[in-house]
Design an enzyme around this catalytic site. Structure first.
Site, PDB file in Angstrom:
ATOM      1  N   CYS A 166       0.804  -1.226   0.000  1.00 36.90           N
ATOM      2  CA  CYS A 166       0.000   0.000   0.000  1.00 36.90           C
ATOM      3  C   CYS A 166       0.840   1.280   0.000  1.00 36.90           C
ATOM      4  O   CYS A 166       1.425   1.599  -1.021  1.00 36.90           O
ATOM      5  CB  CYS A 166      -0.987  -0.059   1.161  1.00 36.90           C
ATOM      6  SG  CYS A 166      -2.428   0.968   0.883  1.00 36.90           S
TER       7      CYS A 166
ATOM      8  N   ARG B   8     -13.114   5.650  -1.443  1.00 36.85           N
ATOM      9  CA  ARG B   8     -11.937   4.937  -0.973  1.00 36.85           C
ATOM     10  C   ARG B   8     -12.098   3.432  -1.265  1.00 36.85           C
ATOM     11  O   ARG B   8     -13.213   2.906  -1.166  1.00 36.85           O
ATOM     12  CB  ARG B   8     -11.824   5.173   0.538  1.00 36.85           C
ATOM     13  CG  ARG B   8     -10.487   4.954   1.112  1.00 36.85           C
ATOM     14  CD  ARG B   8     -10.417   5.398   2.557  1.00 36.85           C
ATOM     15  NE  ARG B   8      -9.173   4.886   3.119  1.00 36.85           N
ATOM     16  CZ  ARG B   8      -7.996   5.476   2.994  1.00 36.85           C
ATOM     17  NH1 ARG B   8      -7.907   6.641   2.369  1.00 36.85           N
ATOM     18  NH2 ARG B   8      -6.911   4.934   3.495  1.00 36.85           N
TER      19      ARG B   8
ATOM     20  N   HIS C  87      -3.423  -5.688   2.676  1.00 40.08           N
ATOM     21  CA  HIS C  87      -3.054  -5.750   4.091  1.00 40.08           C
ATOM     22  C   HIS C  87      -3.490  -7.115   4.615  1.00 40.08           C
ATOM     23  O   HIS C  87      -3.834  -7.998   3.871  1.00 40.08           O
ATOM     24  CB  HIS C  87      -3.773  -4.645   4.872  1.00 40.08           C
ATOM     25  CG  HIS C  87      -3.367  -3.288   4.449  1.00 40.08           C
ATOM     26  ND1 HIS C  87      -2.122  -2.780   4.708  1.00 40.08           N
ATOM     27  CD2 HIS C  87      -4.037  -2.321   3.788  1.00 40.08           C
ATOM     28  CE1 HIS C  87      -2.050  -1.554   4.223  1.00 40.08           C
ATOM     29  NE2 HIS C  87      -3.189  -1.249   3.651  1.00 40.08           N
TER      30      HIS C  87
END
Ligand code: GLN
EC number: 6.3.5.13
Length: 242
Positions: A94, A129, A195
């Protein structure tokens, strides 16, 4: 690989460890130990120099301001780029992935130079997002099982001609460009939006990095039943109709 042991370098835990990505360092260590490969880990804080003698460098995700600070320090330090020039392996998540590219948009809304270790450019996504579960098929030449993970980012990453997509999405936003790609890689440098931490869900990624570092084609098998049960569960959850 260095003579005595496999050296794992966890880059800037004080800035880029917001999402538990430190778990990736633990998994690499554990998978090496299970194969009786001597392994040592160095955690390098942002006020320390990046050693150039590492074999595997891991970089996590982070919020926008720490991401800018990390990029400034990594550029100034230069050690990570030197290590890669010497053949080191880097796996980034990320914010770390965006930093490895040519450029990303920082917390002040301005373009921030990355390290240019991956041929990617990240911009700020205009839409919602990207948050949620991801399921993707990793580039077949890496010979890895389906990738499951979790993403949480605003950035959208465009791949240049020398970056290959790390994976092709079945579920999720990945690079956020709408082209179905997730992450990028080039030789020994890898980036993903996953993640989780991603290697706790997909430990075969840690094995890939260890194999590259040791320059071997295979490692002794280990019991992955638990991980495969988790993968099956996450695939079922990701593909369940809402
Ligand atoms: N700040 C970056 C973005 O939102 C990276 C976020 C993260 O590391 N999860 O795109």
């Amino acid at each position: 690989m260095s003579e005595s042991s496999l050296r794992v370098v966890w880059v800037y835990p004080d800035l880029l460890s917001t999402y538990g990505d430190q778990g990736n360092a633990l998994v690499v260590e554990r998978r090496a130990m299970q194969r009786r490969v001597p392994v040592s880990r160095v955690d390098v804080r942002s006020d320390q120099r990046i050693p150039t003698s590492g074999d595997i460098y891991l970089i996590g995700g982070g919020e926008d301001r720490p991401q800018r600070l990390a990029a400034e320090r990594l550029r100034r330090d230069g050690g990570l780029s030197r290590a890669v020039a010497n053949g080191a392996i880097v796996f980034s998540v990320c914010a770390g992935y965006q930093i490895l590219g040519h450029e990303f948009v920082n917390d002040l809304g301005r373009p921030e130079a990355g390290l240019g270790l991956l041929d990617v450019v990240s911009v700020r996504g205009e839409g919602e997002r990207c948050v949620g579960d991801v399921l993707a098929d990793i580039d077949p030449r890496l010979n890895l099982p389906p990738l499951t993970g979790f993403e949480n980012h605003q950035g959208v990453t465009h791949l240049g001609p020398t970056a290959r997509p790390f994976a092709r999405l079945r579920i999720g936003k990945g690079n956020g460009t709408g082209d179905g790609t997730e992450g990028a890689f080039n030789d020994t440098v890898f980036g993903t939006y996953m993640h989780g931490p991603v290697m706790a869900r997909n430990p075969q990624i840690a094995d890939l990095l260890i194999k590259l570092a040791l320059d071997v084609n295979a490692l002794p098998p280990v019991d992955d039943q638990w991980f495969e049960a988790l993968r099956a569960e996450r695939i079922a959850a990701a593909t369940q109709p809402a």
